[in-house]
Design a protein around this motif. Sequence first.
Motif, PDB file in Angstrom:
ATOM      1  N   LEU A  97      -6.968  26.241  75.063  1.00 35.87           N
ATOM      2  CA  LEU A  97      -7.738  25.629  73.925  1.00 35.87           C
ATOM      3  C   LEU A  97      -8.717  26.445  73.380  1.00 35.87           C
ATOM      4  CD1 LEU A  97      -8.294  22.347  76.174  1.00 35.87           C
ATOM      5  CD2 LEU A  97      -6.555  22.730  74.151  1.00 35.87           C
ATOM      6  N   ARG A  98      -9.036  26.400  72.097  1.00 39.03           N
ATOM      7  CA  ARG A  98      -9.893  27.342  71.265  1.00 39.03           C
ATOM      8  C   ARG A  98     -10.565  26.426  70.212  1.00 39.03           C
ATOM      9  NH1 ARG A  98      -8.762  32.774  70.948  1.00 39.03           N
ATOM     10  NH2 ARG A  98      -6.944  33.503  72.035  1.00 39.03           N
ATOM     11  N   THR A  99     -11.964  26.833  70.274  1.00 38.28           N
ATOM     12  CA  THR A  99     -12.660  26.208  69.035  1.00 38.28           C
ATOM     13  C   THR A  99     -13.729  27.117  68.602  1.00 38.28           C
ATOM     14  OG1 THR A  99     -13.916  24.252  68.238  1.00 38.28           O
ATOM     15  CG2 THR A  99     -14.367  25.339  70.494  1.00 38.28           C
ATOM     16  N   ARG A 100     -14.007  27.091  67.255  1.00 42.59           N
ATOM     17  CA  ARG A 100     -15.239  27.923  66.803  1.00 42.59           C
ATOM     18  C   ARG A 100     -16.472  27.014  66.610  1.00 42.59           C
ATOM     19  NH1 ARG A 100     -14.932  32.773  63.784  1.00 42.59           N
ATOM     20  NH2 ARG A 100     -13.156  33.059  65.021  1.00 42.59           N
ATOM     21  N   VAL A 101     -17.481  27.455  67.515  1.00 42.26           N
ATOM     22  CA  VAL A 101     -18.725  26.988  67.376  1.00 42.26           C
ATOM     23  C   VAL A 101     -19.686  27.510  66.278  1.00 42.26           C
ATOM     24  CG1 VAL A 101     -20.738  26.151  68.619  1.00 42.26           C
ATOM     25  CG2 VAL A 101     -18.551  25.863  69.730  1.00 42.26           C
ATOM     26  N   PRO A 102     -20.168  26.847  65.456  1.00 46.26           N
ATOM     27  CA  PRO A 102     -20.759  27.576  64.462  1.00 46.26           C
ATOM     28  C   PRO A 102     -22.284  28.175  65.010  1.00 46.26           C
ATOM     29  CG  PRO A 102     -20.284  25.286  63.552  1.00 46.26           C
ATOM     30  CD  PRO A 102     -19.800  25.500  64.893  1.00 46.26           C
ATOM     31  N   GLU A 103     -22.853  29.016  64.470  1.00 46.69           N
ATOM     32  CA  GLU A 103     -24.143  29.827  64.631  1.00 46.69           C
ATOM     33  C   GLU A 103     -24.988  28.363  64.824  1.00 46.69           C
ATOM     34  OE1 GLU A 103     -25.160  32.577  65.704  1.00 46.69           O
ATOM     35  OE2 GLU A 103     -22.970  33.356  65.336  1.00 46.69           O
ATOM     36  N   GLY A 104     -25.699  28.396  66.254  1.00 44.63           N
ATOM     37  CA  GLY A 104     -26.757  27.284  66.243  1.00 44.63           C
ATOM     38  C   GLY A 104     -26.252  25.867  66.794  1.00 44.63           C
ATOM     39  N   GLY A 105     -24.888  25.858  66.715  1.00 47.41           N
ATOM     40  CA  GLY A 105     -24.301  24.694  66.996  1.00 47.41           C
ATOM     41  C   GLY A 105     -24.110  24.504  68.766  1.00 47.41           C
ATOM     42  N   ALA A 106     -23.594  23.233  68.941  1.00 44.80           N
ATOM     43  CA  ALA A 106     -23.585  23.064  70.468  1.00 44.80           C
ATOM     44  C   ALA A 106     -22.010  22.433  70.672  1.00 44.80           C
ATOM     45  CB  ALA A 106     -24.358  21.797  70.949  1.00 44.80           C
ATOM     46  N   LEU A 107     -21.624  22.395  71.988  1.00 47.03           N
ATOM     47  CA  LEU A 107     -20.237  21.825  72.292  1.00 47.03           C
ATOM     48  C   LEU A 107     -20.716  21.071  73.455  1.00 47.03           C
ATOM     49  CD1 LEU A 107     -17.571  22.850  71.322  1.00 47.03           C
ATOM     50  CD2 LEU A 107     -17.348  24.152  73.586  1.00 47.03           C
TER      51      LEU A 107
ATOM     52  N   MET B 155     -24.974  34.102  78.756  1.00 42.47           N
ATOM     53  CA  MET B 155     -24.625  35.042  77.977  1.00 42.47           C
ATOM     54  C   MET B 155     -24.357  35.310  76.762  1.00 42.47           C
ATOM     55  SD  MET B 155     -24.309  37.608  80.250  1.00 42.47           S
ATOM     56  CE  MET B 155     -24.794  37.522  82.178  1.00 42.47           C
ATOM     57  N   PHE B 156     -24.213  33.962  76.099  1.00 36.46           N
ATOM     58  CA  PHE B 156     -24.010  33.834  74.730  1.00 36.46           C
ATOM     59  C   PHE B 156     -25.152  32.749  74.005  1.00 36.46           C
ATOM     60  CE2 PHE B 156     -19.813  35.113  76.229  1.00 36.46           C
ATOM     61  CZ  PHE B 156     -19.438  36.144  75.341  1.00 36.46           C
ATOM     62  N   GLY B 157     -25.688  32.097  75.126  1.00 34.29           N
ATOM     63  CA  GLY B 157     -26.664  31.097  74.079  1.00 34.29           C
ATOM     64  C   GLY B 157     -25.960  29.900  73.830  1.00 34.29           C
ATOM     65  N   LEU B 158     -25.024  29.340  74.183  1.00 32.71           N
ATOM     66  CA  LEU B 158     -24.125  28.439  73.785  1.00 32.71           C
ATOM     67  C   LEU B 158     -24.621  27.120  74.225  1.00 32.71           C
ATOM     68  CD1 LEU B 158     -21.824  26.937  72.171  1.00 32.71           C
ATOM     69  CD2 LEU B 158     -20.681  27.245  74.399  1.00 32.71           C
ATOM     70  N   VAL B 159     -25.079  26.526  73.566  1.00 34.84           N
ATOM     71  CA  VAL B 159     -25.692  24.986  74.238  1.00 34.84           C
ATOM     72  C   VAL B 159     -24.600  24.081  74.347  1.00 34.84           C
ATOM     73  CG1 VAL B 159     -27.161  23.053  73.437  1.00 34.84           C
ATOM     74  CG2 VAL B 159     -27.778  25.255  73.048  1.00 34.84           C
ATOM     75  N   LEU B 160     -24.623  23.611  75.742  1.00 35.98           N
ATOM     76  CA  LEU B 160     -23.761  22.747  76.248  1.00 35.98           C
ATOM     77  C   LEU B 160     -24.094  21.375  76.422  1.00 35.98           C
ATOM     78  CD1 LEU B 160     -22.017  25.291  77.947  1.00 35.98           C
ATOM     79  CD2 LEU B 160     -20.624  24.159  76.683  1.00 35.98           C
ATOM     80  N   GLU B 161     -23.959  20.230  75.533  1.00 36.84           N
ATOM     81  CA  GLU B 161     -24.334  19.231  75.750  1.00 36.84           C
ATOM     82  C   GLU B 161     -23.651  18.254  76.802  1.00 36.84           C
ATOM     83  OE1 GLU B 161     -24.085  17.605  71.619  1.00 36.84           O
ATOM     84  OE2 GLU B 161     -25.801  18.833  70.977  1.00 36.84           O
ATOM     85  N   GLY B 162     -24.406  17.583  77.521  1.00 41.32           N
ATOM     86  CA  GLY B 162     -24.149  16.796  78.689  1.00 41.32           C
ATOM     87  C   GLY B 162     -23.502  17.581  79.859  1.00 41.32           C
TER      88      GLY B 162
END
Length: 191
Positions: free
Chosen positions: A70-80, A100-107
Amino acid sequence: MSAGVTVEERRVEPSGWHRSVQEARAEGYAFFDWLSAVDESDAEEPGLEVVCHLLDVRRRDGTGLRRVLLRTRVPEGGALASVTDLFAGAAWHERETHEMFGLVLEGFEDGTGLGLRPLLLPEGFEGHPLRKSFVLAARASKPWPGAKEPGEGGRPPEQEAPTAPASGTRARRPRKRLLPPGVPDPSWGPR
């Protein structure tokens, strides 16, 4: 790739990430393998490419494993949306991807109530080391003494140091061993 193994790739929108992982699990992809990201900040659609690999291990009829990517593109500053409620094992992967990447993961919930926190890096580390914008400490403190890429040394072959001293001359001391790019000197950093 070995015979009998199929890989299906599915591109999903970030808003449908959690639902897509949940649907894949309901289809039998109940073995969580890994989740990570790739920094695509220099692509036409900048952001983080998040990838989740799941397997269906129920098949016992000789046709092999089924796999889905499964692939998705999270825009800069976005959350998943986090998938820790679907796969408890995703917590480690999501913490690493966040760190490592700064991805915000909600929940995000791993059962500790501590939320997203450092996993591999020392407490107080600033930045996200797998982002393309992250400056390597060794290159920031002083310029790299040599070629940055193969073939960029800048010296013609005739100016290279000889491998053995000519007869009657003293041998040169060996050169100080250099660290590869991005590897800080052992004296660098907090102790």
